[in-house]
Design a protein around this motif. Structure first.
Motif, short mmCIF file in Angstrom:
data_model
loop_
_atom_site.label_atom_id
_atom_site.label_comp_id
_atom_site.label_asym_id
_atom_site.label_seq_id
_atom_site.Cartn_x
_atom_site.Cartn_y
_atom_site.Cartn_z
N ASP A 45 116.38 25.66 22.88
CA ASP A 45 116.86 25.53 24.26
C ASP A 45 115.77 25.40 25.32
O ASP A 45 116.08 25.26 26.51
N GLY A 46 114.50 25.44 24.93
CA GLY A 46 113.42 25.27 25.90
C GLY A 46 113.00 26.53 26.62
O GLY A 46 112.08 26.50 27.45
N ARG A 47 113.67 27.66 26.32
CA ARG A 47 113.34 28.92 27.01
C ARG A 47 112.09 29.57 26.41
O ARG A 47 111.80 29.40 25.23
N MET A 48 111.41 30.32 27.23
CA MET A 48 110.26 31.08 26.75
C MET A 48 110.76 32.24 25.90
O MET A 48 111.60 33.03 26.36
N PRO A 49 110.27 32.40 24.65
CA PRO A 49 110.67 33.54 23.83
C PRO A 49 110.31 34.85 24.52
O PRO A 49 109.24 34.96 25.14
N LYS A 50 111.17 35.84 24.43
CA LYS A 50 111.04 37.08 25.20
C LYS A 50 109.66 37.72 25.09
O LYS A 50 109.05 38.07 26.09
N ASP A 51 109.16 37.91 23.88
CA ASP A 51 107.89 38.59 23.70
C ASP A 51 106.73 37.62 23.46
O ASP A 51 105.60 38.05 23.20
N GLY A 52 107.01 36.33 23.58
CA GLY A 52 106.01 35.31 23.30
C GLY A 52 104.75 35.40 24.16
O GLY A 52 103.63 35.39 23.63
N PRO A 53 104.89 35.46 25.48
CA PRO A 53 103.69 35.51 26.33
C PRO A 53 102.76 36.67 26.00
O PRO A 53 101.54 36.54 26.06
N ASP A 54 103.34 37.83 25.62
CA ASP A 54 102.52 38.98 25.27
C ASP A 54 101.67 38.72 24.03
O ASP A 54 100.51 39.12 23.96
N THR A 55 102.27 38.03 23.04
CA THR A 55 101.53 37.69 21.82
C THR A 55 100.38 36.74 22.14
O THR A 55 99.25 36.91 21.65
N VAL A 56 100.65 35.74 22.97
CA VAL A 56 99.62 34.77 23.33
C VAL A 56 98.49 35.46 24.09
O VAL A 56 97.31 35.21 23.83
N LEU A 57 98.85 36.32 25.03
CA LEU A 57 97.83 37.05 25.79
C LEU A 57 96.98 37.92 24.86
O LEU A 57 95.75 37.99 25.02
N LYS A 58 97.62 38.54 23.88
CA LYS A 58 96.89 39.38 22.93
C LYS A 58 95.86 38.55 22.17
O LYS A 58 94.72 38.98 21.98
N VAL A 59 96.25 37.36 21.75
CA VAL A 59 95.34 36.49 21.02
C VAL A 59 94.15 36.09 21.89
O VAL A 59 92.99 36.18 21.48
N LEU A 60 94.44 35.67 23.13
CA LEU A 60 93.37 35.21 24.01
C LEU A 60 92.44 36.35 24.42
O LEU A 60 91.22 36.19 24.48
N ALA A 61 93.04 37.50 24.72
CA ALA A 61 92.25 38.64 25.20
C ALA A 61 91.34 39.22 24.12
O ALA A 61 90.40 39.95 24.42
N SER B 223 104.22 36.62 34.40
CA SER B 223 105.41 36.07 35.05
C SER B 223 105.08 34.80 35.84
O SER B 223 105.98 33.99 36.14
N LYS B 224 103.81 34.61 36.17
CA LYS B 224 103.41 33.41 36.92
C LYS B 224 102.96 32.27 36.01
O LYS B 224 102.62 31.20 36.49
N THR B 225 102.97 32.50 34.70
CA THR B 225 102.52 31.46 33.77
C THR B 225 103.66 30.61 33.23
O THR B 225 103.42 29.61 32.56
N TYR B 226 104.88 31.01 33.49
CA TYR B 226 106.04 30.25 33.01
C TYR B 226 107.25 30.54 33.87
O TYR B 226 107.29 31.52 34.63
N THR B 227 108.25 29.68 33.77
CA THR B 227 109.54 29.94 34.40
C THR B 227 110.64 29.35 33.54
O THR B 227 110.49 28.27 32.96
N ASN B 228 111.76 30.09 33.43
CA ASN B 228 112.94 29.60 32.73
C ASN B 228 113.96 29.00 33.71
O ASN B 228 115.05 28.60 33.30
N GLU B 229 113.58 28.97 34.98
CA GLU B 229 114.51 28.55 36.03
C GLU B 229 115.13 27.19 35.75
O GLU B 229 116.36 27.00 35.87
#
Length: 333
Positions: free
Chosen positions: A291-307, A321-327
């Motif tokens: 459906d194109g939506r951001m997975p609920k815990d997805g951004p946290d996993t990505v941040l963990k990898v990068l950090a 919250s400023k890195t994506y929008t489901n609007e």
């Protein structure tokens, strides 16, 4: 139009337009970080299905071999949007740039770490890459981020191995065949081509949710459509139309077989080996978002990898919250 020429023309237009943006002609130029990669298939498929035209959009798709190059085109104002990995939005926020993902194509990376057939007896996991040369699409690319993270999970420092930018598709295949890399990260259909010819074998598989969770610890939103926040604020109607076109494309992918989808793609995408392309796409279908939506815990996993290793992100506060929008995808439903 060739990507380099398009980028030069776009950059020159930007000099006479508002700061940071090309002249607003009504056309939306989207730079894709390797348009033939299956992780980015929704971009070309949306065009092939006529969904951009259905929305009244004039869209031009261009291609750069690595996502980091596409990102640079966006920041220069030469293009209005990028189809690339979501992790760039986090990395750019750490540098003071506001970029937002507005449609997620891939709920997992769709990447495969392949080991060269000549090295498979010595490299059984990422713990064995010490002193080896690892291929990535480009320095600073998502494949580079992920490669470093997978190695770090096994206790290796970035100084323990070499990273070589080898691009994608034919240039990646050449790097394997010429033994310039011992292992490397790539996507479909390149992975299936090398596996079929026996030149490489799978080391880490992130084409499925199961494989991604095993490798990274959770869902990892990857391929997406992202734009500069400043452009988004002034072009919400266009963003909504783009989102509708891509949500319809993702629905098509999730309701059709790999063979049916292949029939819609340009013939030069699969060349003389259509069956291999169909098989590679079949292997990749689990990665696409329904459906194109951001997975609920997805951004946290990505941040963990990068950090874990990226000096730009490590230790910095990132407002996810400023890195994506489901609007816009929610409106599209």
């Amino acid at each position: 139009m060739k990507p380099l020429l398009a980028a030069v023309l776009g950059a020159s237009l930007a000099l006479t337009a508002a700061p940071g943006f090309a002249a607003d002609s009504g056309k939306i130029t989207i730079m894709v970080g390797g348009i033939t990669k299956m992780v980015y298939l929704p971009a070309k498929l949306a065009e092939q299905l006529g969904y951009f035209k259905e929305e009244g959009l004039n869209v031009e798709l261009l291609s750069q071999p690595a996502g980091v190059d596409a990102e640079n085109e966006l920041l220069a104002g030469a293009v209005q949007a990028v189809v690339g990995f979501y992790d760039h939005a986090i990395d750019l926020q750490s540098k003071g740039k506001e970029v937002q993902s507005i449609v997620v194509f891939g709920q997992v990376p769709g990447e495969v770490e392949l080991v060269n057939a000549k090295s498979r007896n010595t490299i059984k996991s990422m713990a064995d890459v010490k002193g080896k040369t690892l291929g990535v699409t480009g320095l600073g690319s998502s494949t580079n981020f992920l490669t470093q993270y997978l190695a770090a999970k096994h206790g290796l420092k970035s100084s323990d191995y070499s990273v070589l930018p080898v691009g994608a598709d034919n240039t990646f295949i050449a790097a394997i065949k010429q033994n310039r890399i011992d292992a490397g990260m790539t996507t479909e259909p390149t992975a299936s081509q090398l596996i079929k010819t026996g030149d490489a074998a799978v080391l880490v598989d992130m084409r499925t949710m199961e494989g991604t969770v095993a490798a990274l610890g959770g869902a990892y939103p990857a391929s997406s459509l992202y734009v500069q926040r400043a452009w988004l604020d002034k072009h919400k109607p266009e963003a909504a139309k783009l989102a509708r076109a891509f949500v319809k494309t993702l629905k098509y992918i999730n309701t059709h077989s790999a063979a049916e989808i292949t029939e819609k793609m340009p013939k030069d995408y699969y060349g003389s080996n259509k069956a291999l392309y169909v098989q590679a796409l079949h292997n990749s279908l689990p990665m696409y978002s329904p459906d194109g939506r951001m997975p609920k815990d997805g951004p946290d996993t990505v941040l963990k990898v990068l950090a874990a290793f990226n000096p730009n992100v490590k230790g910095k506060h990132i407002d996810l919250s400023k890195t994506y929008t489901n609007e816009f995808v929610d409106q599209a439903k």
